[in-house]
Design a protein around this motif. Structure first.
Motif, mmCIF file in Angstrom:
data_model
loop_
_atom_site.group_PDB
_atom_site.id
_atom_site.type_symbol
_atom_site.label_atom_id
_atom_site.label_comp_id
_atom_site.label_asym_id
_atom_site.label_seq_id
_atom_site.Cartn_x
_atom_site.Cartn_y
_atom_site.Cartn_z
ATOM 1 N N ILE A 1 0.843 -1.197 0.000
ATOM 2 C CA ILE A 1 0.000 0.000 0.000
ATOM 3 C C ILE A 1 0.878 1.247 0.000
ATOM 4 C CG2 ILE A 1 -1.678 1.330 1.348
ATOM 5 C CD1 ILE A 1 -2.736 -1.493 2.327
ATOM 6 N N CYS A 2 1.905 1.247 0.847
ATOM 7 C CA CYS A 2 2.824 2.394 0.908
ATOM 8 C C CYS A 2 3.545 2.595 -0.419
ATOM 9 C CB CYS A 2 3.838 2.189 2.026
ATOM 10 S SG CYS A 2 3.132 2.223 3.676
ATOM 11 N N THR A 3 3.967 1.498 -1.031
ATOM 12 C CA THR A 3 4.675 1.579 -2.308
ATOM 13 C C THR A 3 3.762 2.137 -3.397
ATOM 14 O OG1 THR A 3 6.133 -0.225 -1.663
ATOM 15 C CG2 THR A 3 5.983 0.251 -4.009
ATOM 16 N N LEU A 4 2.513 1.723 -3.402
ATOM 17 C CA LEU A 4 1.560 2.277 -4.366
ATOM 18 C C LEU A 4 1.443 3.789 -4.178
ATOM 19 C CD1 LEU A 4 -0.854 1.682 -6.489
ATOM 20 C CD2 LEU A 4 -2.261 2.094 -4.471
ATOM 21 N N LEU A 5 1.289 4.215 -2.926
ATOM 22 C CA LEU A 5 1.142 5.646 -2.651
ATOM 23 C C LEU A 5 2.384 6.437 -3.039
ATOM 24 C CD1 LEU A 5 -0.617 5.482 0.824
ATOM 25 C CD2 LEU A 5 -1.594 6.391 -1.279
ATOM 26 N N THR A 6 3.560 5.908 -2.737
ATOM 27 C CA THR A 6 4.788 6.668 -2.968
ATOM 28 C C THR A 6 5.280 6.578 -4.402
ATOM 29 O OG1 THR A 6 6.172 4.821 -2.236
ATOM 30 C CG2 THR A 6 5.547 6.467 -0.580
ATOM 31 N N ASP A 7 5.070 5.450 -5.058
ATOM 32 C CA ASP A 7 5.624 5.262 -6.398
ATOM 33 C C ASP A 7 4.611 5.558 -7.502
ATOM 34 O OD1 ASP A 7 7.744 4.419 -4.875
ATOM 35 O OD2 ASP A 7 7.827 2.407 -5.691
ATOM 36 N N LYS A 8 3.457 4.930 -7.440
ATOM 37 C CA LYS A 8 2.481 5.099 -8.518
ATOM 38 C C LYS A 8 1.742 6.428 -8.421
ATOM 39 C CE LYS A 8 -1.079 2.760 -11.096
ATOM 40 N NZ LYS A 8 -1.704 1.495 -11.395
ATOM 41 N N ILE A 9 1.390 6.816 -7.210
ATOM 42 C CA ILE A 9 0.599 8.037 -7.048
ATOM 43 C C ILE A 9 1.512 9.254 -6.876
ATOM 44 C CG2 ILE A 9 -1.094 9.220 -5.590
ATOM 45 C CD1 ILE A 9 -2.353 6.416 -5.118
ATOM 46 N N GLY A 10 2.463 9.208 -5.964
ATOM 47 C CA GLY A 10 3.324 10.358 -5.718
ATOM 48 C C GLY A 10 4.586 10.407 -6.559
ATOM 49 N N GLY A 11 5.043 9.267 -7.042
ATOM 50 C CA GLY A 11 6.338 9.176 -7.703
ATOM 51 C C GLY A 11 6.500 9.991 -8.966
ATOM 52 N N GLY A 12 5.424 10.224 -9.683
ATOM 53 C CA GLY A 12 5.520 10.974 -10.929
ATOM 54 C C GLY A 12 5.309 12.464 -10.755
ATOM 55 N N SER A 13 5.290 12.929 -9.517
ATOM 56 C CA SER A 13 4.969 14.333 -9.266
ATOM 57 C C SER A 13 6.131 15.080 -8.626
ATOM 58 C CB SER A 13 3.753 14.443 -8.340
ATOM 59 O OG SER A 13 2.624 13.844 -8.937
ATOM 60 N N GLU A 14 6.255 16.361 -8.979
ATOM 61 C CA GLU A 14 7.212 17.242 -8.313
ATOM 62 C C GLU A 14 6.715 17.607 -6.921
ATOM 63 O OE1 GLU A 14 8.517 20.698 -10.523
ATOM 64 O OE2 GLU A 14 8.352 19.577 -12.400
ATOM 65 N N TRP A 15 5.416 17.828 -6.827
ATOM 66 C CA TRP A 15 4.771 18.091 -5.540
ATOM 67 C C TRP A 15 3.334 17.601 -5.595
ATOM 68 C CZ3 TRP A 15 0.585 21.112 -6.389
ATOM 69 C CH2 TRP A 15 0.630 22.073 -7.396
ATOM 70 N N MET A 16 2.786 17.393 -4.410
ATOM 71 C CA MET A 16 1.410 16.910 -4.290
ATOM 72 C C MET A 16 0.844 17.478 -2.983
ATOM 73 S SD MET A 16 0.133 12.939 -4.529
ATOM 74 C CE MET A 16 1.248 12.341 -3.275
ATOM 75 N N VAL A 17 -0.422 17.930 -3.025
ATOM 76 C CA VAL A 17 -1.066 18.483 -1.836
ATOM 77 C C VAL A 17 -2.480 17.933 -1.728
ATOM 78 C CG1 VAL A 17 -1.856 20.576 -0.668
ATOM 79 C CG2 VAL A 17 0.261 20.625 -2.007
ATOM 80 N N HIS A 18 -2.740 17.221 -0.627
ATOM 81 C CA HIS A 18 -4.080 16.723 -0.312
ATOM 82 C C HIS A 18 -4.825 17.774 0.516
ATOM 83 C CE1 HIS A 18 -2.479 12.738 -1.251
ATOM 84 N NE2 HIS A 18 -3.707 12.253 -1.142
#
Length: 133
Positions: free
Chosen positions: A55-72
């Motif tokens: 789950i952590c890997t999905l969040l960090t690599d697939k969801i966050g990994g392609g971004s310079e920044w992300m804000v929820h």
């Protein structure tokens, strides 16, 4: 602090950890792992997952990994506490700037979560994200 406030703060720390994955993947994974129960499950629209590190890997690599920044941004919490378990629904919007293209994307949806208190500490037991198109 009330259970309601503790659960709100827990979900805020979850979002902050996910957002930080764009800058420090390993630290984000460690922060997320500390928030989950050992038997955590999740569904982000890619299929059911039942292993915390995955789950952590999905969040960090697939969801966050392609971004310079992300804000929820979380809104409209509806939290129900029953003893040492709780459920919550949240409205969420996420903005992220894609690496390379610089495109800013916007994701809107709802989280449906379950929590469990163990040894006096609330942890995330289940996360479901429903994206609104």
């Amino acid at each position: 602090m009330t259970d309601f406030e503790e659960i709100q703060n827990l979900k805020a720390r979850y979002c902050q950890a996910a957002d930080s994955s764009t800058q420090d993947r390993e630290a984000a994974i460690a922060r997320l792992m500390a928030l989950f129960t050992p038997d955590v499950t999740a569904d982000y629209g890619f299929g059911e997952m039942d292993e915390a590190l995955g789950i952590c890997t999905l969040l960090t690599d697939k969801i966050g990994g392609g971004s310079e920044w992300m804000v929820h941004n979380l809104h409209s919490p509806c939290i129900a506490v029953e003893g040492d378990t709780a459920s919550a629904d949240w409205t969420v919007n996420v903005r992220m700037k894609r690496r390379g293209s610089g495109q800013v994307d916007f994701v809107f949806g709802r989280y449906h979560d379950e929590f469990r208190r163990t040894d006096g500490v609330w942890r995330i037991r289940r996360v479901v994200f429903d994206r609104t198109e």
